[in-house]
Structure formats: C-alpha cells, structure tokens
Design a protein around this motif. Structure first.
Motif, PDB file in Angstrom:
ATOM      1  N   LEU A  94       0.855  -1.186   0.000  1.00 14.00           N
ATOM      2  CA  LEU A  94       0.000   0.000   0.000  1.00 14.00           C
ATOM      3  C   LEU A  94       0.890   1.234   0.000  1.00 14.00           C
ATOM      4  CD1 LEU A  94      -2.265  -1.220   2.915  1.00 14.00           C
ATOM      5  CD2 LEU A  94      -2.753  -1.449   0.507  1.00 14.00           C
ATOM      6  N   ARG A  95       0.389   2.318  -0.570  1.00 13.34           N
ATOM      7  CA  ARG A  95       1.149   3.560  -0.509  1.00 13.34           C
ATOM      8  C   ARG A  95       0.212   4.744  -0.392  1.00 13.34           C
ATOM      9  NH1 ARG A  95       3.613   4.528  -6.565  1.00 13.34           N
ATOM     10  NH2 ARG A  95       1.617   4.674  -7.623  1.00 13.34           N
ATOM     11  N   ALA A  96       0.771   5.833   0.106  1.00 17.68           N
ATOM     12  CA  ALA A  96       0.046   7.085   0.222  1.00 17.68           C
ATOM     13  C   ALA A  96       0.795   8.124  -0.598  1.00 17.68           C
ATOM     14  CB  ALA A  96      -0.027   7.514   1.688  1.00 17.68           C
ATOM     15  N   ARG A  97       0.019   8.934  -1.326  1.00 15.57           N
ATOM     16  CA  ARG A  97       0.639   9.974  -2.150  1.00 15.57           C
ATOM     17  C   ARG A  97       0.003  11.321  -1.870  1.00 15.57           C
ATOM     18  NH1 ARG A  97       0.768   8.695  -8.213  1.00 15.57           N
ATOM     19  NH2 ARG A  97      -1.430   8.353  -7.921  1.00 15.57           N
ATOM     20  N   THR A  98       0.792  12.360  -2.092  1.00 11.88           N
ATOM     21  CA  THR A  98       0.291  13.725  -1.943  1.00 11.88           C
ATOM     22  C   THR A  98      -0.457  14.116  -3.202  1.00 11.88           C
ATOM     23  OG1 THR A  98       2.327  14.667  -2.839  1.00 11.88           O
ATOM     24  CG2 THR A  98       2.212  14.375  -0.443  1.00 11.88           C
ATOM     25  N   HIS A  99      -1.024  15.308  -3.186  1.00 13.07           N
ATOM     26  CA  HIS A  99      -1.807  15.796  -4.320  1.00 13.07           C
ATOM     27  C   HIS A  99      -0.966  15.900  -5.591  1.00 13.07           C
ATOM     28  CE1 HIS A  99      -5.328  17.474  -6.092  1.00 13.07           C
ATOM     29  NE2 HIS A  99      -4.708  18.577  -6.462  1.00 13.07           N
ATOM     30  N   ASP A 100       0.325  16.209  -5.443  1.00 15.10           N
ATOM     31  CA  ASP A 100       1.192  16.320  -6.621  1.00 15.10           C
ATOM     32  C   ASP A 100       1.787  14.977  -7.046  1.00 15.10           C
ATOM     33  OD1 ASP A 100       3.019  15.932  -4.615  1.00 15.10           O
ATOM     34  OD2 ASP A 100       4.223  17.707  -5.072  1.00 15.10           O
ATOM     35  N   GLY A 101       1.425  13.873  -6.390  1.00 12.59           N
ATOM     36  CA  GLY A 101       1.856  12.548  -6.790  1.00 12.59           C
ATOM     37  C   GLY A 101       3.063  12.004  -6.054  1.00 12.59           C
ATOM     38  N   ALA A 102       3.662  12.778  -5.173  1.00 10.55           N
ATOM     39  CA  ALA A 102       4.837  12.306  -4.437  1.00 10.55           C
ATOM     40  C   ALA A 102       4.412  11.250  -3.415  1.00 10.55           C
ATOM     41  CB  ALA A 102       5.519  13.468  -3.739  1.00 10.55           C
ATOM     42  N   GLU A 103       5.199  10.201  -3.315  1.00 14.65           N
ATOM     43  CA  GLU A 103       4.915   9.151  -2.346  1.00 14.65           C
ATOM     44  C   GLU A 103       5.387   9.589  -0.967  1.00 14.65           C
ATOM     45  OE1 GLU A 103       6.703   4.841  -1.503  1.00 14.65           O
ATOM     46  OE2 GLU A 103       5.708   5.001  -3.449  1.00 14.65           O
ATOM     47  N   VAL A 104       4.466   9.551   0.017  1.00 11.19           N
ATOM     48  CA  VAL A 104       4.818   9.974   1.371  1.00 11.19           C
ATOM     49  C   VAL A 104       4.686   8.844   2.390  1.00 11.19           C
ATOM     50  CG1 VAL A 104       4.314  12.418   1.003  1.00 11.19           C
ATOM     51  CG2 VAL A 104       2.478  10.881   1.714  1.00 11.19           C
ATOM     52  N   GLY A 105       4.257   7.661   1.941  1.00  8.23           N
ATOM     53  CA  GLY A 105       4.156   6.536   2.858  1.00  8.23           C
ATOM     54  C   GLY A 105       3.979   5.237   2.090  1.00  8.23           C
ATOM     55  N   ARG A 106       4.504   4.168   2.683  1.00  8.16           N
ATOM     56  CA  ARG A 106       4.405   2.846   2.061  1.00  8.16           C
ATOM     57  C   ARG A 106       4.319   1.823   3.181  1.00  8.16           C
ATOM     58  NH1 ARG A 106       6.165   0.040  -3.008  1.00  8.16           N
ATOM     59  NH2 ARG A 106       6.055   2.086  -3.965  1.00  8.16           N
ATOM     60  N   ALA A 107       3.481   0.796   2.983  1.00  6.50           N
ATOM     61  CA  ALA A 107       3.321  -0.259   3.985  1.00  6.50           C
ATOM     62  C   ALA A 107       2.952  -1.557   3.283  1.00  6.50           C
ATOM     63  CB  ALA A 107       2.238   0.122   4.991  1.00  6.50           C
ATOM     64  N   GLU A 108       3.216  -2.669   3.973  1.00  2.00           N
ATOM     65  CA  GLU A 108       2.816  -3.985   3.489  1.00  2.00           C
ATOM     66  C   GLU A 108       1.766  -4.544   4.432  1.00  2.00           C
ATOM     67  OE1 GLU A 108       5.807  -6.893   2.791  1.00  2.00           O
ATOM     68  OE2 GLU A 108       6.604  -5.827   1.053  1.00  2.00           O
ATOM     69  N   ALA A 109       0.751  -5.157   3.841  1.00  2.00           N
ATOM     70  CA  ALA A 109      -0.314  -5.779   4.627  1.00  2.00           C
ATOM     71  C   ALA A 109      -0.516  -7.195   4.117  1.00  2.00           C
ATOM     72  CB  ALA A 109      -1.601  -4.987   4.497  1.00  2.00           C
ATOM     73  N   THR A 110      -0.578  -8.157   5.040  1.00  2.00           N
ATOM     74  CA  THR A 110      -0.838  -9.545   4.672  1.00  2.00           C
ATOM     75  C   THR A 110      -2.272  -9.874   5.041  1.00  2.00           C
ATOM     76  OG1 THR A 110       1.467 -10.134   5.048  1.00  2.00           O
ATOM     77  CG2 THR A 110      -0.118 -11.928   5.014  1.00  2.00           C
ATOM     78  N   VAL A 111      -3.002 -10.425   4.064  1.00  2.00           N
ATOM     79  CA  VAL A 111      -4.405 -10.788   4.274  1.00  2.00           C
ATOM     80  C   VAL A 111      -4.566 -12.268   3.955  1.00  2.00           C
ATOM     81  CG1 VAL A 111      -5.294  -8.485   3.806  1.00  2.00           C
ATOM     82  CG2 VAL A 111      -5.043 -10.083   1.935  1.00  2.00           C
ATOM     83  N   THR A 112      -5.472 -12.929   4.680  1.00  2.21           N
ATOM     84  CA  THR A 112      -5.712 -14.358   4.495  1.00  2.21           C
ATOM     85  C   THR A 112      -7.202 -14.598   4.328  1.00  2.21           C
ATOM     86  OG1 THR A 112      -3.793 -14.863   5.867  1.00  2.21           O
ATOM     87  CG2 THR A 112      -5.356 -16.644   5.481  1.00  2.21           C
ATOM     88  N   ALA A 113      -7.545 -15.379   3.332  1.00  2.47           N
ATOM     89  CA  ALA A 113      -8.950 -15.706   3.088  1.00  2.47           C
ATOM     90  C   ALA A 113      -9.362 -16.899   3.939  1.00  2.47           C
ATOM     91  CB  ALA A 113      -9.158 -16.035   1.612  1.00  2.47           C
ATOM     92  N   SER A 114     -10.613 -16.939   4.306  1.00  2.00           N
ATOM     93  CA  SER A 114     -11.160 -18.095   5.025  1.00  2.00           C
ATOM     94  C   SER A 114     -11.221 -19.270   4.053  1.00  2.00           C
ATOM     95  CB  SER A 114     -12.568 -17.781   5.532  1.00  2.00           C
ATOM     96  OG  SER A 114     -12.536 -16.669   6.387  1.00  2.00           O
TER      97      SER A 114
END
Length: 144
Positions: A94-114
C-alpha cells in the motif's frame, strides 16, 4: 568450357570466363518450408510463454481500493478488497501519495482468506511523512 553467345540465356549477364568461379543455377525458393518453420517457431514460443506465465504470473491476486479515510498529517486508512485463490493469502503493498503525486508513505499488509473464500476485505493504516491526498494498493502477491 567457355561460354558462347549460343549457351547464354537471353537477358542473363555476361561475365568473363574463369574470373568469378563456377556459376550455379539459381536455387529454388521454398516458401512453404519457410512458412512452416515460422509457424512451428511461433507455436513453441507461445507454449514457452504460457508455461512461464502460469508458473510465475499471479493473475489471481487482484486488489481494489474500496475507500481511503482517516487522512491526517501522519497517516491514512486504506480499505481494500483482494481476490486470492480459495483459502489463500496475499501480501499487498500500500502507498500514500500527496496531491502532486509524491509518495509519502508505504506499507505492506498480509491478508488471508477463510477456507473456501476468494475475496478478502481488509483495512490497513499507512504511516506518512506528510499529509496524504490518496491511499492506494500498488500490487498484491502470494504471501510467503
């Protein structure tokens, strides 16, 4: 044997005897053999590409952002849905960007299905270094 005007076909170029080596008859072209060779080559390349895609591709891991909320100067909450193989799990970037497109945050998330489920809905917080404008899922891949 030297060539005379009687042995030369009309319209053929005349070369001095012995200067350019032995003359050959024009070779037969084989368009059918060439077309068949190209068809076989394309079929083999298609099979190799298909095998590599099924072995290394990940077409079953698709992500879709549902919404992004909780925007502050230091974070954004991203709600997303991931399609995985039944009962599988995925790691999403996942990432977060500002209005001008610059990346200001990044994270990894693990999800598991039932077991038996193919769709997983998740919410994850992305920490940021500035106020974000948008939260998004970059990609998902098999967890592991």
């Amino acid at each position: 044997m030297s060539e005379t005007h009687a042995t030369i076909a009309p319209g053929a170029p005349v070369f001095p005897p012995g200067r350019y080596g032995r003359r050959r008859e024009p070779g037969r072209r084989r368009p059918l053999l060439l077309a068949l060779s190209v068809a076989v080559l394309l079929a083999v390349l298609g099979l190799v590409a298909t095998k590599l895609y099924t072995q290394y591709g990940d077409p079953e891991y698709r992500a879709q952002v549902i919404t992004y909320t909780g925007i502050t100067d230091s974070r954004v909450m991203v709600d997303f849905r991931v399609t995985v193989p039944p009962g599988g799990s995925a790691t999403c970037v996942l990432r977060a960007r500002t209005h001008d497109g610059a990346e200001v945050g990044r994270a990894e998330a693990t999800v598991t299905a039932s077991p038996g489920e193919r769709h997983v809905t998740a919410r994850h917080e992305v920490a940021t270094t500035a106020r974000p404008f948008i939260g998004e899922v970059v990609r998902c891949r098999p967890a592991g």
